[in-house]
Scaffold this active site. Structure first.
Site, PDB file in Angstrom:
ATOM      1  N   GLU A 278       0.884  -1.165   0.000  1.00 32.90           N
ATOM      2  CA  GLU A 278       0.000   0.000   0.000  1.00 32.90           C
ATOM      3  C   GLU A 278       0.911   1.200   0.000  1.00 32.90           C
ATOM      4  O   GLU A 278       1.891   1.233   0.741  1.00 32.90           O
ATOM      5  CB  GLU A 278      -0.851   0.093   1.280  1.00 32.90           C
ATOM      6  N   GLU A 341     -13.334   5.842   0.653  1.00 28.16           N
ATOM      7  CA  GLU A 341     -14.166   4.861   1.357  1.00 28.16           C
ATOM      8  C   GLU A 341     -14.825   5.526   2.560  1.00 28.16           C
ATOM      9  O   GLU A 341     -14.162   5.860   3.545  1.00 28.16           O
ATOM     10  CB  GLU A 341     -13.299   3.665   1.774  1.00 28.16           C
ATOM     11  N   LYS A 344     -14.643   4.241   6.460  1.00 29.96           N
ATOM     12  CA  LYS A 344     -13.391   4.070   7.208  1.00 29.96           C
ATOM     13  C   LYS A 344     -13.406   4.980   8.431  1.00 29.96           C
ATOM     14  O   LYS A 344     -13.809   6.143   8.348  1.00 29.96           O
ATOM     15  CB  LYS A 344     -12.190   4.413   6.318  1.00 29.96           C
ATOM     16  N   GLU A 350      -8.422   9.388   6.359  1.00 30.63           N
ATOM     17  CA  GLU A 350      -8.679   7.978   6.043  1.00 30.63           C
ATOM     18  C   GLU A 350      -9.753   7.800   4.970  1.00 30.63           C
ATOM     19  O   GLU A 350      -9.761   6.819   4.243  1.00 30.63           O
ATOM     20  CB  GLU A 350      -9.105   7.216   7.308  1.00 30.63           C
TER      21      GLU A 350
END
Ligand SMILES: *[C@@H]1O[C@H](CO)[C@@H](O)[C@H](O)[C@H]1NC(C)=O
Length: 553
Positions: A278, A341, A344, A350
């Site tokens: 990642e 997202e 999260k 995030e």
């Protein structure tokens, strides 16, 4: 595809091969995270991947619909055995085998699964399972081996970058004390199975800490002077952090496993490649929690989590991965993440890592097939002395300068500027256009438009066609000699007077005119009397420009 287009692609392919021959580049992938309640249907996501030429993804489970959507797409897929299943996979080889059959083998090869990430950041997210990690990896690997898939599908485990106790300077890279005894046998396993270590690398965290005094350019793959440590100059924080991982691996290995073939030109001990499982950059939100939560909305950004930084980081990463970097191992990397997202937790950044919004519109433009062509040319205002110094440096440090020697294919135009540009560019391309390799004390300058540089592999000549007859050849000869061609050598008594035929003299004059005009195709027309050839003409022994025949000099 039109034939001309095809030809163009073939030529381009040749050029790319020429420029990239030094290193085998890495591959870029994207993490397809799904901690959201508003993401598009899997089949639409696969279309999005294809539209963006994304060739590799990492998913965090083995979702059946996702894996089926990826079938027959040629997209490589890293699947995950989640932390929740680690205990079962570690304690029961038969569980691991069944899981591998159901979740990997049953989709392969239609779905090009190329790896299984066993657990995710176990030391951080499920520390109590740390003792089980290696057994789970071994059991999944044994299952793949028993199914005949161990070569195609590698087992690894993604660890967090904070598994390192020390990461700066890179050469002091070291794993945390309590992880040394855990990582040591895991590294042995990865080496024995021909796998790689997966590390989640997020340089923006170090950049966001003002006490580190890290420049934005260094943090986001911009142009920067580089950071020097232990004989290596790093041109990105990503590379410095990546190398810290390699040094940490070396440190664990105790220097006892000094494999002769090693990473990064022999700087590292063991043959365990590191992949960035990642990496990415938030485009909004706050890296550090605000003093007062109540005063800040989710989309209040700080100066680090900006679209501009995220875009520069991810586009720079793609180029770094695809083109390699001087003194650094090749690396494959997965950009986190495909989508923003919404579910999260944690700080607002995030929820802002995505390249795309859930409606599939880009958050910012990212180019997975970047045009990486760039050239290094000498500055026209540099003095001859500085041009010569740069030229000498390039030719003495790896550039192939044979073509600009007298008699070489690129000797003309015989100017200091043209020779310096040729040499500087050759040096720059051989170093994979790494930052800093077009500096030459300020003499070099990077351009993104193809400059008028002589390419020794694309050399061409202009010759006269005998069949048009002497009258037309004479007219064209007069034209060339009257418009810049130097025809002294074909005068009686000149060194290229022989052979004394109209076609030989015309070829000499045509070619001289053509070379002086930068080999523009129009400069070899001569009312149909001239013809461009790409092989040095064998009978054409008397050109003073490109093909400086030894017999005629
Ligand atoms: C590992 O790091 C420690 C601390 O810097 C150092 O004392 C030790 O010599 C290193 N070991 C190796 C093999 O590099």
């Amino acid at each position: 595809m039109a034939p001309t287009h095809l030809l163009h692609v073939l030529l381009l392919g040749g050029v790319i091969q020429l420029f990239f021959s030094r290193s085998e580049a890495g591959e870029i992938g994207v993490c397809w995270g799904t901690v959201a309640d508003n993401l598009p249907d899997q089949s639409n996501v696969v279309q999005l991947l294809k539209q963006n030429s994304i060739t590799m993804v990492r998913i965090y489970d083995t979702d059946a619909k996702t894996l089926r959507s990826l079938a027959n797409t040629n997209i490589k897929v890293m699947v995950s055995l989640p932390n929740e299943l680690l205990n079962s996979a570690a304690s029961s080889p038969s569980y691991a085998l069944q899981w591998t059959k159901d979740n990997v083998a049953s989709y392969y090869p239609a779905t090009l699964i190329n790896g299984v990430a066993v657990g995710n950041e176990v030391f951080n997210l499920a520390p109590s399972l740390t003792p089980q990690l290696l057994s789970a990896m071994k059991n999944v690997q044994a299952a793949l081996a028993s199914l005949g898939l161990a070569d195609a599908i590698k087992v690894s485990t993604p660890i967090a970058f904070n598994s390192l106790k020390v990461s700066y300077p890179p050469s002091k890279g070291e794993f945390k004390d309590d992880l040394v005894s855990v990582m040591s046998p895991i590294l042995d396993f990865l080496e024995q199975t021909g796998s790689y270590l997966m590390v989640n690398i997020y340089p923006f965290y170090a950049y966001a800490d003002p006490s580190n005094h890290i420049s934005k350019e260094y943090a986001t793959f911009g142009t920067n002077p580089g950071v020097f440590d232990n004989g290596v100059k790093y041109y990105s924080l990503f590379d410095a952090e990546l190398d810290a991982v390699y040094y940490a691996i070396d440190n664990i290995s105790g220097g006892s496993v000094r494999a002769s073939l090693a990473q990064a030109g022999g700087r590292h001990n063991r043959r365990i490649p590191v992949r960035a499982s990642e990496t990415g950059h938030p485009s909004a939100g706050r890296v550090n929690p605000p003093r007062s939560m109540a005063t800040l909305a989710d989309d209040d950004s700080d100066s680090v989590a900006t679209k501009e930084n995220a875009q520069n980081y991810n586009n720079g990463l793609i180029k770094r991965v695809l083109s390699g970097a001087t003194d650094m191992p090749d690396v494959s990397a997965y950009i986190f993440a495909l989508f923003n997202e919404d579910n999260k937790g944690g700080p607002s950044i995030e929820r802002n890592f995505g390249l795309f919004y859930p409606n599939m519109q880009p958050v910012y433009e990212v180019d997975f097939v970047p045009t990486m062509a760039s050239w290094c040319v000498a500055k026209t205002d540099a003095s001859d002395a500085r041009l010569q110094a740069a030229l000498d440096y390039a030719c003495g440090h790896g550039a192939d300068c044979s073509a600009i020697q007298r008699g070489g294919r690129c000797f003309f135009p015989d100017t200091k500027l043209a020779h310096a540009s040729y040499a500087l560019n050759d040096y720059y391309q051989r170093n994979n256009r790494a930052s800093g390799t077009c500096d030459f004390g300020g003499v070099g300058s990077i351009v993104n438009q193809a400059p008028n540089l002589c390419d020794p592999n694309q050399a061409s000549w202009c010759v006269a066609k005998a069949e048009v007859g002497d009258a037309r050849l004479q007219a064209a000869l007069d034209y060339a000699c009257g418009h810049g061609a130097d025809c002294s050598a074909i005068q009686k008594g000149g060194r290229c007077f022989d052979p004394d035929t109209k076609v030989a003299h015309a070829s000499y004059a045509f070619n001289d005119y053509y070379q002086r005009n930068g080999r523009a195709s129009s400069a070899c027309d001569f009312a149909g009397a001239g013809s461009v050839v790409y092989q040095a003409p064998s009978k054409f022994t008397c050109t003073r420009t490109l093909y400086l025949a030894r017999s005629c000099d």
